[in-house]
Design an enzyme around this catalytic site. Structure first.
Site, PDB file in Angstrom:
ATOM      1  N   ASP A  16      -0.796  -6.393  -0.067  1.00 58.44           N
ATOM      2  CA  ASP A  16      -1.195  -5.665   1.133  1.00 58.44           C
ATOM      3  C   ASP A  16      -2.712  -5.571   1.208  1.00 58.44           C
ATOM      4  O   ASP A  16      -3.389  -5.357   0.195  1.00 58.44           O
ATOM      5  CB  ASP A  16      -0.620  -4.251   1.109  1.00 58.44           C
ATOM      6  CG  ASP A  16       0.413  -4.015   2.193  1.00 58.44           C
ATOM      7  OD1 ASP A  16       0.366  -4.718   3.219  1.00 58.44           O
ATOM      8  OD2 ASP A  16       1.261  -3.125   2.006  1.00 58.44           O
TER       9      ASP A  16
ATOM     10  N   GLU B 217       8.674  -3.760  11.499  1.00 55.98           N
ATOM     11  CA  GLU B 217       9.122  -2.464  10.985  1.00 55.98           C
ATOM     12  C   GLU B 217       9.536  -1.511  12.096  1.00 55.98           C
ATOM     13  O   GLU B 217       8.816  -1.321  13.081  1.00 55.98           O
ATOM     14  CB  GLU B 217       8.009  -1.828  10.146  1.00 55.98           C
ATOM     15  CG  GLU B 217       8.400  -0.498   9.539  1.00 55.98           C
ATOM     16  CD  GLU B 217       7.426   0.006   8.495  1.00 55.98           C
ATOM     17  OE1 GLU B 217       7.634   1.131   7.999  1.00 55.98           O
ATOM     18  OE2 GLU B 217       6.467  -0.723   8.167  1.00 55.98           O
TER      19      GLU B 217
ATOM     20  N   LYS C 239      -1.054  -9.443   3.423  1.00 53.79           N
ATOM     21  CA  LYS C 239      -0.411  -8.872   4.602  1.00 53.79           C
ATOM     22  C   LYS C 239      -1.372  -7.942   5.315  1.00 53.79           C
ATOM     23  O   LYS C 239      -2.058  -7.135   4.673  1.00 53.79           O
ATOM     24  CB  LYS C 239       0.862  -8.107   4.235  1.00 53.79           C
ATOM     25  CG  LYS C 239       1.597  -7.518   5.454  1.00 53.79           C
ATOM     26  CD  LYS C 239       2.933  -6.940   5.078  1.00 53.79           C
ATOM     27  CE  LYS C 239       2.850  -5.622   4.382  1.00 53.79           C
ATOM     28  NZ  LYS C 239       2.275  -4.534   5.252  1.00 53.79           N
TER      29      LYS C 239
ATOM     30  N   GLU D 269      -1.795  -5.442   9.041  1.00 57.99           N
ATOM     31  CA  GLU D 269      -1.145  -4.786  10.165  1.00 57.99           C
ATOM     32  C   GLU D 269      -2.007  -4.913  11.416  1.00 57.99           C
ATOM     33  O   GLU D 269      -3.215  -4.654  11.368  1.00 57.99           O
ATOM     34  CB  GLU D 269      -0.927  -3.299   9.858  1.00 57.99           C
ATOM     35  CG  GLU D 269      -0.069  -3.025   8.638  1.00 57.99           C
ATOM     36  CD  GLU D 269       0.066  -1.538   8.358  1.00 57.99           C
ATOM     37  OE1 GLU D 269      -0.350  -0.723   9.213  1.00 57.99           O
ATOM     38  OE2 GLU D 269       0.583  -1.180   7.278  1.00 57.99           O
TER      39      GLU D 269
ATOM     40  N   ASP E 222       0.829  -1.208   0.000  1.00 56.32           N
ATOM     41  CA  ASP E 222       0.000   0.000   0.000  1.00 56.32           C
ATOM     42  C   ASP E 222       0.863   1.258   0.000  1.00 56.32           C
ATOM     43  O   ASP E 222       0.343   2.373  -0.101  1.00 56.32           O
ATOM     44  CB  ASP E 222      -1.002   0.002   1.149  1.00 56.32           C
ATOM     45  CG  ASP E 222      -0.370  -0.097   2.529  1.00 56.32           C
ATOM     46  OD1 ASP E 222       0.875  -0.101   2.634  1.00 56.32           O
ATOM     47  OD2 ASP E 222      -1.125  -0.195   3.523  1.00 56.32           O
ATOM     48  N   SER E 223       2.182   1.077   0.037  1.00 54.36           N
ATOM     49  CA  SER E 223       3.113   2.187  -0.181  1.00 54.36           C
ATOM     50  C   SER E 223       2.882   2.845  -1.534  1.00 54.36           C
ATOM     51  O   SER E 223       3.331   3.977  -1.771  1.00 54.36           O
ATOM     52  CB  SER E 223       4.562   1.686  -0.089  1.00 54.36           C
ATOM     53  OG  SER E 223       4.751   0.532  -0.899  1.00 54.36           O
TER      54      SER E 223
END
Length: 264
Positions: free
Chosen positions: A84, A181, A112, A114, A45-46
């Protein structure tokens, strides 16, 4: 080159050989990454920041990730592809399952997400239904407003213990990989040593099982790259050479160096 699977990464962890992860968003770069021998691609998602020009990852949608996952999948037949899950796309297990299944059908091999303890039920539900999960702890960019900015996590003893506990819990719940991270080097090493699943570091020191960088950061294209980034275009005459140099530097342990790491 044989196709990389979860079993491939588990075998590398057991032998102590590092592996490399890099973000990609299109078929062109995906092909170059394959040529360089990179084991894992993250459709991150960067893209919200490096492609769309946003100041965070929060505006990225499932449709955005789906589009770029398809493109990356078309360009690469050997790397393991992680997609993501964007902000707000996995607030409930049923929602997460629907969105993840869609991304898997478009070429992702894993998704992925978070989060810590609150995410465990969703990780288990995914695992039970054949959707591999990469958990993400430490600095979680989708929680940037809660965290008060992009800050190193786990420097205080209580915070470090909480991240370690969440890492063990994610593994027990069924996560296949863990991204860690922006944590101190000693915490990154400890978590990689204690977990059976591979741990991928970004600003987590050299003791993790793998490293991940954003493509545009490591090519020197970002106006202000984080401390944990090295510009691999410096000294190389092509993008393929730069990505290959990153791959080799992770393998031989020369990246990340001390200047790319955080202390307690």
């Amino acid at each position: 080159m044989s196709k990389v699977t979860i079993n491939t990464l588990q075998a590398l962890k057991k032998t102590g050989e590092k592996f490399t992860v890099i973000t990609a968003y299109d078929a062109c770069f995906s092909r170059v990454i394959e040529q360089a021998g990179i084991e894992v691609i993250l459709v991150g998602d960067s893209l919200g920041m490096v492609l769309q020009g946003h100041d965070s990852t929060l505006p990225v949608t499932v449709d955005d990730i789906a589009y770029h996952t398809q493109a990356v999948s078309r360009g690469n037949k050997h790397s393991l592809i992680i997609a993501d899950m964007p902000f707000g796309s996995y607030t409930q297990p049923s929602q997460a399952l629907d969105n993840a299944a869609g991304l898997m059908s478009l070429g992702a091999h894993m998704v992925k997400m978070e989060g810590g303890e609150w995410l465990l039920e969703t990780i288990t539900a995914m695992h039970e239904r054949g959707i591999p999960v990469c958990a993400h702890l430490g600095l979680t960019p989708q929680s940037v407003n809660t965290l008060g900015g992009y800050k190193v996590q786990g420097r205080e003893p209580d915070s470090a213990r909480a991240i370690l506990a969440d890492a063990h819990a994610a593994e027990t719940a069924g996560a296949s990989l863990l991204v860690l991270e922006c944590v101190p080097t000693n915490l990154g090493t400890l978590i990689a040593e204690e977990l059976k699943i591979p741990v991928i570091g970004i600003g987590a020191g050299p003791g993790t099982d793998a490293q991940v960088l954003v493509l545009h950061d490591m090519l020197g294209l970002s106006p202000r790259a984080p401390r944990f980034v090295r510009n691999f275009m410096s000294g190389n005459d092509s993008i393929l050479a730069a990505i290959s140099a990153y791959h080799q530097a992770v393998k031989d342990g020369s990246f990340p160096a001390e200047e790319h790491c955080f202390t307690q």
